[in-house]
Design a protein around this motif. Structure first.
Motif, PDB file in Angstrom:
ATOM      1  N   ARG A  98       1.001  -1.346  -0.749  1.00  8.64           N
ATOM      2  CA  ARG A  98      -0.149   0.429  -0.054  1.00  8.64           C
ATOM      3  C   ARG A  98       1.219   1.636  -0.166  1.00  8.64           C
ATOM      4  N   ASP A  99       0.104   2.045  -0.261  1.00  7.29           N
ATOM      5  CA  ASP A  99       0.975   3.823  -0.739  1.00  7.29           C
ATOM      6  C   ASP A  99       0.699   3.698   0.988  1.00  7.29           C
ATOM      7  N   SER A 100       1.966   5.088   1.324  1.00  5.00           N
ATOM      8  CA  SER A 100       1.603   5.685   2.735  1.00  5.00           C
ATOM      9  C   SER A 100       0.909   6.760   2.624  1.00  5.00           C
ATOM     10  N   ILE A 101       0.011   7.588   1.944  1.00  5.78           N
ATOM     11  CA  ILE A 101      -0.904   8.534   0.978  1.00  5.78           C
ATOM     12  C   ILE A 101      -2.125   8.935   2.384  1.00  5.78           C
ATOM     13  N   ASP A 102      -1.928   9.606   3.028  1.00  3.83           N
ATOM     14  CA  ASP A 102      -3.277   9.487   4.578  1.00  3.83           C
ATOM     15  C   ASP A 102      -3.057   8.787   5.551  1.00  3.83           C
ATOM     16  N   THR A 103      -1.903   8.575   5.770  1.00  7.01           N
ATOM     17  CA  THR A 103      -1.913   7.402   7.005  1.00  7.01           C
ATOM     18  C   THR A 103      -1.342   8.223   8.230  1.00  7.01           C
ATOM     19  N   THR A 104      -1.607   7.839   9.171  1.00  3.43           N
ATOM     20  CA  THR A 104      -1.291   8.104  10.635  1.00  3.43           C
ATOM     21  C   THR A 104      -0.629   6.700  11.189  1.00  3.43           C
ATOM     22  N   LYS A 105       0.080   7.546  12.786  1.00  2.24           N
ATOM     23  CA  LYS A 105       1.071   6.287  12.858  1.00  2.24           C
ATOM     24  C   LYS A 105       1.406   6.449  14.043  1.00  2.24           C
ATOM     25  N   TYR A 106       0.994   5.616  15.215  1.00  5.05           N
ATOM     26  CA  TYR A 106       1.454   5.450  16.504  1.00  5.05           C
ATOM     27  C   TYR A 106       2.533   4.882  16.572  1.00  5.05           C
ATOM     28  N   LEU A 107       3.269   4.747  17.145  1.00  6.11           N
ATOM     29  CA  LEU A 107       4.542   4.228  18.821  1.00  6.11           C
ATOM     30  C   LEU A 107       3.505   4.050  19.336  1.00  6.11           C
ATOM     31  N   VAL A 108       4.042   2.358  19.736  1.00  9.53           N
ATOM     32  CA  VAL A 108       3.864   1.380  20.753  1.00  9.53           C
ATOM     33  C   VAL A 108       4.529   1.290  21.097  1.00  9.53           C
ATOM     34  N   LEU A 109       5.069   1.403  23.107  1.00  6.90           N
ATOM     35  CA  LEU A 109       5.865   0.704  23.736  1.00  6.90           C
ATOM     36  C   LEU A 109       4.752  -0.068  24.754  1.00  6.90           C
ATOM     37  N   GLN A 110       5.692  -1.399  24.728  1.00  7.47           N
ATOM     38  CA  GLN A 110       5.114  -2.054  25.509  1.00  7.47           C
ATOM     39  C   GLN A 110       5.377  -2.993  26.693  1.00  7.47           C
ATOM     40  N   SER A 111       5.595  -2.916  28.269  1.00  4.71           N
ATOM     41  CA  SER A 111       6.637  -4.335  29.005  1.00  4.71           C
ATOM     42  C   SER A 111       5.288  -5.097  29.794  1.00  4.71           C
ATOM     43  N   LYS A 146       3.352  -2.465  31.269  1.00  2.27           N
ATOM     44  CA  LYS A 146       3.032  -1.369  31.363  1.00  2.27           C
ATOM     45  C   LYS A 146       2.319  -1.056  29.397  1.00  2.27           C
ATOM     46  N   THR A 147       1.122  -1.132  29.061  1.00  4.29           N
ATOM     47  CA  THR A 147       1.543   0.120  27.402  1.00  4.29           C
ATOM     48  C   THR A 147       0.976   1.300  27.296  1.00  4.29           C
ATOM     49  N   TYR A 148       2.181   1.853  26.965  1.00  7.37           N
ATOM     50  CA  TYR A 148       2.042   3.255  26.071  1.00  7.37           C
ATOM     51  C   TYR A 148       1.790   3.098  24.555  1.00  7.37           C
ATOM     52  N   VAL A 149       0.842   4.253  23.643  1.00  5.88           N
ATOM     53  CA  VAL A 149       0.382   4.381  22.694  1.00  5.88           C
ATOM     54  C   VAL A 149       1.184   6.411  22.539  1.00  5.88           C
ATOM     55  N   PHE A 150       1.766   6.538  21.177  1.00  8.44           N
ATOM     56  CA  PHE A 150       2.294   7.676  21.206  1.00  8.44           C
ATOM     57  C   PHE A 150       2.157   8.113  19.715  1.00  8.44           C
ATOM     58  N   ASP A 151       1.529   9.212  19.805  1.00 11.98           N
ATOM     59  CA  ASP A 151       1.801  10.006  18.598  1.00 11.98           C
ATOM     60  C   ASP A 151       2.538  10.080  17.863  1.00 11.98           C
ATOM     61  N   PHE A 199       9.176  11.759  19.992  1.00 11.87           N
ATOM     62  CA  PHE A 199       9.344  12.503  20.699  1.00 11.87           C
ATOM     63  C   PHE A 199       9.155  11.722  21.902  1.00 11.87           C
ATOM     64  N   ILE A 200       9.880  10.766  22.950  1.00 11.69           N
ATOM     65  CA  ILE A 200       8.989  10.454  24.233  1.00 11.69           C
ATOM     66  C   ILE A 200       9.826  11.035  25.503  1.00 11.69           C
ATOM     67  N   PRO A 201       9.420  12.035  25.861  1.00  9.65           N
ATOM     68  CA  PRO A 201       9.496  11.955  27.455  1.00  9.65           C
ATOM     69  C   PRO A 201       9.535  11.219  28.362  1.00  9.65           C
ATOM     70  N   LYS A 202      10.601  11.219  28.966  1.00  8.57           N
ATOM     71  CA  LYS A 202      11.369  10.024  29.542  1.00  8.57           C
ATOM     72  C   LYS A 202      10.252   9.799  31.137  1.00  8.57           C
ATOM     73  N   ALA A 203       9.785  10.998  31.599  1.00 13.23           N
ATOM     74  CA  ALA A 203       9.230  11.273  32.622  1.00 13.23           C
ATOM     75  C   ALA A 203       8.090  10.797  32.663  1.00 13.23           C
ATOM     76  N   LYS A 204       7.389  10.307  31.674  1.00 16.40           N
ATOM     77  CA  LYS A 204       6.524  10.433  31.323  1.00 16.40           C
ATOM     78  C   LYS A 204       6.005   8.506  30.864  1.00 16.40           C
ATOM     79  N   ILE A 205       7.328   7.596  31.636  1.00 12.04           N
ATOM     80  CA  ILE A 205       7.529   6.424  31.745  1.00 12.04           C
ATOM     81  C   ILE A 205       7.974   5.792  32.876  1.00 12.04           C
ATOM     82  N   GLU A 206       7.191   4.704  33.087  1.00 15.82           N
ATOM     83  CA  GLU A 206       8.119   3.679  33.505  1.00 15.82           C
ATOM     84  C   GLU A 206       9.185   3.040  33.299  1.00 15.82           C
ATOM     85  N   LYS A 207      10.295   3.044  34.364  1.00 16.07           N
ATOM     86  CA  LYS A 207      11.926   2.419  33.894  1.00 16.07           C
ATOM     87  C   LYS A 207      10.795   0.795  34.047  1.00 16.07           C
ATOM     88  N   GLY A 208      11.813   0.851  32.347  1.00 16.21           N
ATOM     89  CA  GLY A 208      11.692  -0.869  32.269  1.00 16.21           C
ATOM     90  C   GLY A 208      12.290  -0.791  30.661  1.00 16.21           C
TER      91      GLY A 208
END
Length: 160
Positions: free
Chosen positions: A78-91, A94-99, A125-134
């Protein structure tokens, strides 16, 4: 008459000078704010993993209080036109989803896949202060129209 003309020219030159000074300051602020983008936490349930992404993580940088992750990703065939991407961090806990941000076009990815993927690039650009250590697995969600694709990056983890 001559004094009025001199005053007018002086005012015009001062205005032009101030315009360039202010424009220069605004440009500096714009560049600085682009460097200081912060990805926001999103609140939605993870979709089922589809494993149908072409993806590359090209950089993970520790920038003090922020982690920056950059790369490119697109849904297979597929092409990448009009896509939205989110990064997932999962320990384990905890699970975090960032734009994400698309700070540059990727004609190199388009050329490699022979399909328009100019908008496949991403930066987070993930602020470390918002993430639990792991230790976190890294994944990516891509939304295109009604299609949602999700995949973890094989062998890629991030430790906070």
């Amino acid at each position: 008459m001559r004094d009025k003309l001199f005053s007018f020219v002086s005012l015009a030159l001062t205005s032009v000078f101030l315009f360039f000074v202010v424009a220069g300051c605004d440009k500096g602020k714009t560049e600085k704010s682009a460097e200081q983008k912060i990805s926001q936490l999103q609140s939605f349930a993870l979709p089922q993993e589809t494993n149908d992404l072409d993806v590359a993580v090209e950089g993970v940088q520790d920038k003090g209080e922020i982690f920056e992750i950059s790369g490119w990703a697109a849904i297979k065939s597929r092409d990448s036109i009009d896509t939205t991407k989110y990064l997932v961090l999962q320990s384990q806990n905890k699970t975090y989803v960032f734009d994400t941000f698309s700070l540059w076009k990727r004609p190199d990815v388009t050329q490699a896949f022979k399909i328009n993927r100019d908008d496949s690039g991403f930066n987070v650009f993930i602020p470390k202060a918002k993430i639990e250590k792991g230790e976190y697995r890294i994944g990516l969600i891509i939304k295109k129209d009604k299609l949602i694709s999700f995949q973890y990056f094989p062998g890629r983890t991030l430790r906070f």
